[in-house]
Design a protein around this motif. Sequence first.
Motif, PDB file in Angstrom:
ATOM      1  N   LEU A  53       7.014  27.465  -1.852  1.00 28.01           N
ATOM      2  CA  LEU A  53       5.620  27.914  -1.293  1.00 28.01           C
ATOM      3  C   LEU A  53       5.308  26.646  -0.187  1.00 28.01           C
ATOM      4  O   LEU A  53       4.836  27.039   0.960  1.00 28.01           O
ATOM      5  CB  LEU A  53       4.757  28.110  -2.357  1.00 28.01           C
ATOM      6  CG  LEU A  53       3.132  28.510  -1.620  1.00 28.01           C
ATOM      7  CD1 LEU A  53       3.419  29.966  -0.858  1.00 28.01           C
ATOM      8  CD2 LEU A  53       2.189  28.680  -2.773  1.00 28.01           C
ATOM      9  N   GLY A  54       5.494  25.513  -0.486  1.00 26.55           N
ATOM     10  CA  GLY A  54       5.300  24.423   0.296  1.00 26.55           C
ATOM     11  C   GLY A  54       6.357  24.485   1.418  1.00 26.55           C
ATOM     12  O   GLY A  54       5.652  24.253   2.760  1.00 26.55           O
ATOM     13  N   ALA A  55       7.291  24.901   1.363  1.00 28.15           N
ATOM     14  CA  ALA A  55       8.158  25.092   2.534  1.00 28.15           C
ATOM     15  C   ALA A  55       7.613  26.316   3.459  1.00 28.15           C
ATOM     16  O   ALA A  55       7.646  26.103   4.993  1.00 28.15           O
ATOM     17  CB  ALA A  55       9.746  25.535   2.452  1.00 28.15           C
ATOM     18  N   LEU A  56       7.064  27.360   2.834  1.00 30.85           N
ATOM     19  CA  LEU A  56       6.539  28.248   3.806  1.00 30.85           C
ATOM     20  C   LEU A  56       5.276  27.883   4.424  1.00 30.85           C
ATOM     21  O   LEU A  56       4.999  28.344   5.654  1.00 30.85           O
ATOM     22  CB  LEU A  56       6.198  29.712   2.864  1.00 30.85           C
ATOM     23  CG  LEU A  56       5.571  30.816   3.501  1.00 30.85           C
ATOM     24  CD1 LEU A  56       6.540  31.529   4.398  1.00 30.85           C
ATOM     25  CD2 LEU A  56       5.099  31.745   2.312  1.00 30.85           C
ATOM     26  N   VAL A  57       4.350  27.034   3.811  1.00 30.01           N
ATOM     27  CA  VAL A  57       3.217  26.473   4.489  1.00 30.01           C
ATOM     28  C   VAL A  57       3.830  25.714   5.485  1.00 30.01           C
ATOM     29  O   VAL A  57       3.181  25.821   6.493  1.00 30.01           O
ATOM     30  CB  VAL A  57       2.692  25.704   3.414  1.00 30.01           C
ATOM     31  CG1 VAL A  57       1.512  24.643   4.087  1.00 30.01           C
ATOM     32  CG2 VAL A  57       1.875  26.633   2.200  1.00 30.01           C
ATOM     33  N   ALA A  58       4.798  24.735   5.166  1.00 26.78           N
ATOM     34  CA  ALA A  58       4.988  23.930   6.303  1.00 26.78           C
ATOM     35  C   ALA A  58       5.619  24.488   7.685  1.00 26.78           C
ATOM     36  O   ALA A  58       5.656  24.118   9.030  1.00 26.78           O
ATOM     37  CB  ALA A  58       6.104  22.815   5.951  1.00 26.78           C
TER      38      ALA A  58
END
Length: 426
Positions: free
Chosen positions: A376-381
């Motif tokens: 999810l962090g990668a999707l956000v970034a």
Amino acid sequence: MFPPSPPSLPPDPVTPVPLPQVKRRAVPGNAMLATLLAALSMLGPFSIDAYLPAFPFIQRDLGAAALEVQQTLTAFMLAFAGMVLWHGALADAFGRRNVVLCALVVFAIGTFGCAASHSVHYLWVFRIMQGVSAGAGVVIGRAIIRDLYSDAEAARLLSLVTMIFTIAPAIAPILGGWIVALFDWRTIFLALLGYTVALFYVCFRRLPETLPREKRQPFNPTFLWRNYSAIFSSPLFHMKAGIVALNFAGLFLYIASAPVMLPELLGLGPDQFAWLFIPAVSGIFLGALAANRIAGHIAFSRQIGIGFACALTAVALNLGYHLFLPAALPWSVAPLFLYTFGTSIIAPAATLLALDLFPHIRGTVASCQSFAVTLLGALVAGVIAPVLSHSVLWLAVGQALFTIMALGLWLLSRVYKRNQAGRPVG
């Protein structure tokens, strides 16, 4: 008839032969162990936060586009998410300590490669190498804590690790800004390399092995498929892991947007990133301290409820301000303190509830949980932050949506668990 046996004589004295002693590393005290596990967990935030102020310098030095430099963060996060799914299974099969030491070697090589990169494409490759190894400390640290402690004691140690861990996101962007102002962006990675080498030495000398050989799990496709299938087919796992992942996404949205938001919307330079990180990290530290103090005194469900009350209050204040007023210091960053305070109260309880769903493969569960957070962090970034980072109001809306979804998963997990137990839902 047999002749009578001769009288028994005492045996001749035999000099005992000393057996070879197996040297076992003693388990460090709580403070020492928490510091060591926190230091391992710091590799992730140091890899992410320290070089954020250097984005314009990397872009100019490597002749890259702004989006290409932004994708170095996305490459790290995707690699982190993909490999973090396997750190726990490797640790369950080959031991906690062995996997940590190997990961540190790989991370050191990747960090040196980042410092030596002469194009943004090489930087992508070595950031991926950092990503596949940086998550070992986070995942295996949780498994080590659960190997040694249970319930309230585990929650206290986990929150203590979080308190020490908060040093990294607090100082990383500040140090990165100073280093890039005094030297260059490559020195940031060289400093991280020195930290990694020192950490390897300390772990080699002091990190205990907490999983004995007789408790290790086989590392074969059939067994792994069965374990991962059981975890990912568990609705409760998705709910509890989603709580931590969505709350983290609400914070990481601001971290990933910092290279755009702080200069463009708040007029800050590369050495002024502390305006964002100090309130956020102070909230994490004090929230972890509160979680440490209340562990064992109240139920996990009440602890999580208190945390959500704080996070939702922060979200309401953030939205309310930016609906009517323009971005300004300190009001555009101050709500992050209360938000991270609340999410840090939630995280230890939600993490332990997820780990205890499958107590015989806690390392694998910790991997799956970290995978959810990092993916999810990668999707956000890579997707959400570039879209929202040009408006503080839209950042506030994004954080609010993440928090509301996390609360929804928590309430849904309670309803689901009561239904599974056959009790009426109250």
